[in-house]
Design a protein around this motif. Structure first.
Motif, PDB file in Angstrom:
ATOM      1  N   HIS A   1       0.823  -1.209   0.000  1.00 23.86           N
ATOM      2  CA  HIS A   1       0.000   0.000   0.000  1.00 23.86           C
ATOM      3  C   HIS A   1       0.860   1.264   0.000  1.00 23.86           C
ATOM      4  N   GLY A   2       0.236   2.367  -0.394  1.00 25.77           N
ATOM      5  CA  GLY A   2       0.886   3.672  -0.355  1.00 25.77           C
ATOM      6  C   GLY A   2       0.555   4.418   0.922  1.00 25.77           C
ATOM      7  N   GLY A   3       0.889   5.716   0.919  1.00 31.86           N
ATOM      8  CA  GLY A   3       0.634   6.553   2.085  1.00 31.86           C
ATOM      9  C   GLY A   3       1.829   7.378   2.500  1.00 31.86           C
ATOM     10  N   GLY A   4       2.763   7.609   1.565  1.00 31.50           N
ATOM     11  CA  GLY A   4       3.904   8.467   1.860  1.00 31.50           C
ATOM     12  C   GLY A   4       4.835   7.911   2.916  1.00 31.50           C
TER      13      GLY A   4
ATOM     14  N   VAL B   1       0.598  -6.845   1.957  1.00 31.84           N
ATOM     15  CA  VAL B   1       1.571  -6.779   3.052  1.00 31.84           C
ATOM     16  C   VAL B   1       1.495  -5.453   3.801  1.00 31.84           C
ATOM     17  N   GLY B   2       1.443  -5.528   5.110  1.00 29.19           N
ATOM     18  CA  GLY B   2       1.596  -4.357   5.960  1.00 29.19           C
ATOM     19  C   GLY B   2       3.053  -4.210   6.364  1.00 29.19           C
ATOM     20  N   TYR B   3       3.464  -2.985   6.620  1.00 30.91           N
ATOM     21  CA  TYR B   3       4.840  -2.725   7.046  1.00 30.91           C
ATOM     22  C   TYR B   3       4.833  -1.540   8.002  1.00 30.91           C
ATOM     23  N   ARG B   4       5.870  -1.437   8.799  1.00 28.20           N
ATOM     24  CA  ARG B   4       5.914  -0.357   9.788  1.00 28.20           C
ATOM     25  C   ARG B   4       6.116   0.998   9.104  1.00 28.20           C
TER      26      ARG B   4
ATOM     27  N   MET C   1       3.993  -5.517  -6.592  1.00 27.22           N
ATOM     28  CA  MET C   1       3.131  -4.428  -7.041  1.00 27.22           C
ATOM     29  C   MET C   1       2.873  -3.474  -5.886  1.00 27.22           C
ATOM     30  N   GLY C   2       2.880  -2.172  -6.171  1.00 25.95           N
ATOM     31  CA  GLY C   2       2.598  -1.213  -5.119  1.00 25.95           C
ATOM     32  C   GLY C   2       1.986   0.059  -5.669  1.00 25.95           C
ATOM     33  N   HIS C   3       1.319   0.789  -4.791  1.00 23.76           N
ATOM     34  CA  HIS C   3       0.743   2.083  -5.153  1.00 23.76           C
ATOM     35  C   HIS C   3       1.526   3.188  -4.454  1.00 23.76           C
ATOM     36  N   SER C   4       1.938   4.208  -5.202  1.00 19.17           N
ATOM     37  CA  SER C   4       2.598   5.384  -4.658  1.00 19.17           C
ATOM     38  C   SER C   4       3.882   5.006  -3.910  1.00 19.17           C
ATOM     39  N   ALA C   5       3.957   5.267  -2.605  1.00 17.74           N
ATOM     40  CA  ALA C   5       5.143   4.874  -1.834  1.00 17.74           C
ATOM     41  C   ALA C   5       5.328   3.366  -1.846  1.00 17.74           C
ATOM     42  N   GLY C   6       4.237   2.622  -1.957  1.00 19.92           N
ATOM     43  CA  GLY C   6       4.334   1.165  -2.055  1.00 19.92           C
ATOM     44  C   GLY C   6       5.034   0.737  -3.326  1.00 19.92           C
ATOM     45  N   ALA C   7       4.830   1.490  -4.426  1.00 23.38           N
ATOM     46  CA  ALA C   7       5.527   1.202  -5.677  1.00 23.38           C
ATOM     47  C   ALA C   7       7.018   1.489  -5.524  1.00 23.38           C
ATOM     48  N   HIS C   8       7.348   2.522  -4.769  1.00 20.67           N
ATOM     49  CA  HIS C   8       8.751   2.837  -4.475  1.00 20.67           C
ATOM     50  C   HIS C   8       9.423   1.656  -3.783  1.00 20.67           C
ATOM     51  N   ILE C   9       8.759   1.118  -2.761  1.00 17.55           N
ATOM     52  CA  ILE C   9       9.318  -0.014  -2.020  1.00 17.55           C
ATOM     53  C   ILE C   9       9.393  -1.252  -2.911  1.00 17.55           C
TER      54      ILE C   9
ATOM     55  N   GLY D   1       4.091  -0.716 -10.898  1.00 18.95           N
ATOM     56  CA  GLY D   1       3.919   0.513 -10.141  1.00 18.95           C
ATOM     57  C   GLY D   1       2.638   1.229 -10.519  1.00 18.95           C
ATOM     58  N   LEU D   2       1.819   1.542  -9.526  1.00 17.40           N
ATOM     59  CA  LEU D   2       0.601   2.320  -9.714  1.00 17.40           C
ATOM     60  C   LEU D   2       0.832   3.696  -9.091  1.00 17.40           C
ATOM     61  N   SER D   3       0.838   4.736  -9.917  1.00 14.33           N
ATOM     62  CA  SER D   3       1.122   6.100  -9.416  1.00 14.33           C
ATOM     63  C   SER D   3       2.425   6.112  -8.618  1.00 14.33           C
TER      64      SER D   3
END
Length: 298
Positions: A82-85, A111-114, A152-160, A186-188
């Motif tokens: 997931h994303g969220g900066g 996946v969740g992450y800290r 696969m990730g969105h925003s910051a999740g795509a970065h990771i 990568g999504l956004s």
């Protein structure tokens, strides 16, 4: 002679009131967001089976969900971030995405992450590396196969996701060899950025060297690296589509397979809503993803 100025109690009261109002607004926003995503879960696809809150580590945020197809498994597996900066968001908000992948025959781990400020870079990337390692080992008991994965990730999740797929340090931490990752989506996504322009992002990535070059996925492209698929809205006001265009150019310049699908009229969040079956572009987006995962030329 020294002049002593006492604090103005009135100003302190105003500051306290502002802090309380801000906290209350944040609580309201969090509640609204939680309600919206709960509704999306109800309106989305239904997976064959959902296994929730599997702990891949000892910390509270180190948890993941697995969504399994009811039938027609394609032999394809996705790990979604997931994303969220790097400081907000939750795996729980994306059950509808995991369910959509499962409905199309793809096993999906969300996946969740800290998050910051609990942790800073590189710990959230390392969390994902540990999650991937756990999935390839203990995930077998829950239906996750020992087979290549798509990240696969969105925003910051795509970065990771990109760092996981392209940076040898994190692949080694996750015990992934060159054949273990089939591709990255990568999504956004965030591929090139300047943390130094923001006090918050400078703090999040404070352990990196001056210039922050080591945290930018664009610096890890290579001719032997995995294929990249990027979906990006041309009206994205958070991370402009130029970010994805630069990643595409960098990959092409070294012979790495990369594809960019511009999404006309889409903003930053809109691409993740295409996983809902009632959205007008749902079938098109799923077709793009499935074609990429099947190795078809896009």
């Amino acid at each position: 002679m020294y002049l002593t100025v006492s604090p103005d109690p009135g100003m302190a009261w105003i500051g306290n009131e502002y802090a309380m109002i801000k906290k209350r607004l944040e609580q309201v926003q969090a509640g609204v967001r939680k309600g919206v995503f709960a509704g999306l879960k109800l309106a989305g696809h239904k997976p064959g089976k959902a296994i929730k809150n599997l702990h891949y580590g000892r910390e509270a945020g180190q948890v993941l969900d697995i969504f399994l197809p009811k039938e027609g498994f394609r032999g394809t597996q996705v790990v979604f971030l997931h994303g969220g900066g790097w400081r907000s968001g939750s795996k729980d908000e994306y059950a509808y995405l995991g369910a959509a992948m499962a409905a199309y025959g793809i096993t999906c781990a969300v996946v969740g992450y800290r998050l910051y400020p609990e942790v800073r870079y590189p710990l959230f990337v390392e969390d994902v590396a540990h999650a991937v390692s756990w999935l390839r080992r203990d995930g077998l008991r829950y239906g996750f196969a020992d087979a290549p994965i798509y990240l696969m990730g969105h925003s910051a999740g795509a970065h990771i996701a990109c760092l996981m797929a392209l940076d040898e340090r994190y692949r080694a931490l996750a015990m992934l060899d060159e054949t273990s990752v089939a591709g990255v989506i990568g999504l956004s996504g965030v591929y090139r950025f300047r943390p130094e322009t923001s006090p918050v992002y400078s703090d999040i990535f404070s352990s990196a060297e001056p210039g922050f070059e080591s945290v930018k996925p664009i610096n890890y492209v290579g001719d032997k690296k995995v294929p990249i698929l990027m979906l990006h809205g041309d009206k994205d006001g958070v991370i402009g589509i130029k970010n994805a265009q630069q990643m595409l150019q960098a990959a092409a310049s070294v012979g790495q397979k990369a594809v960019l699908h511009p999404l006309p009229g889409y903003g930053h969040v809109r691409p993740i809503f295409d996983f809902l079956p009632f959205m007008p572009n749902h079938q098109r987006t799923m077709s793009v993803l499935l074609s990429f995962m099947s190795g078809a030329r896009l």
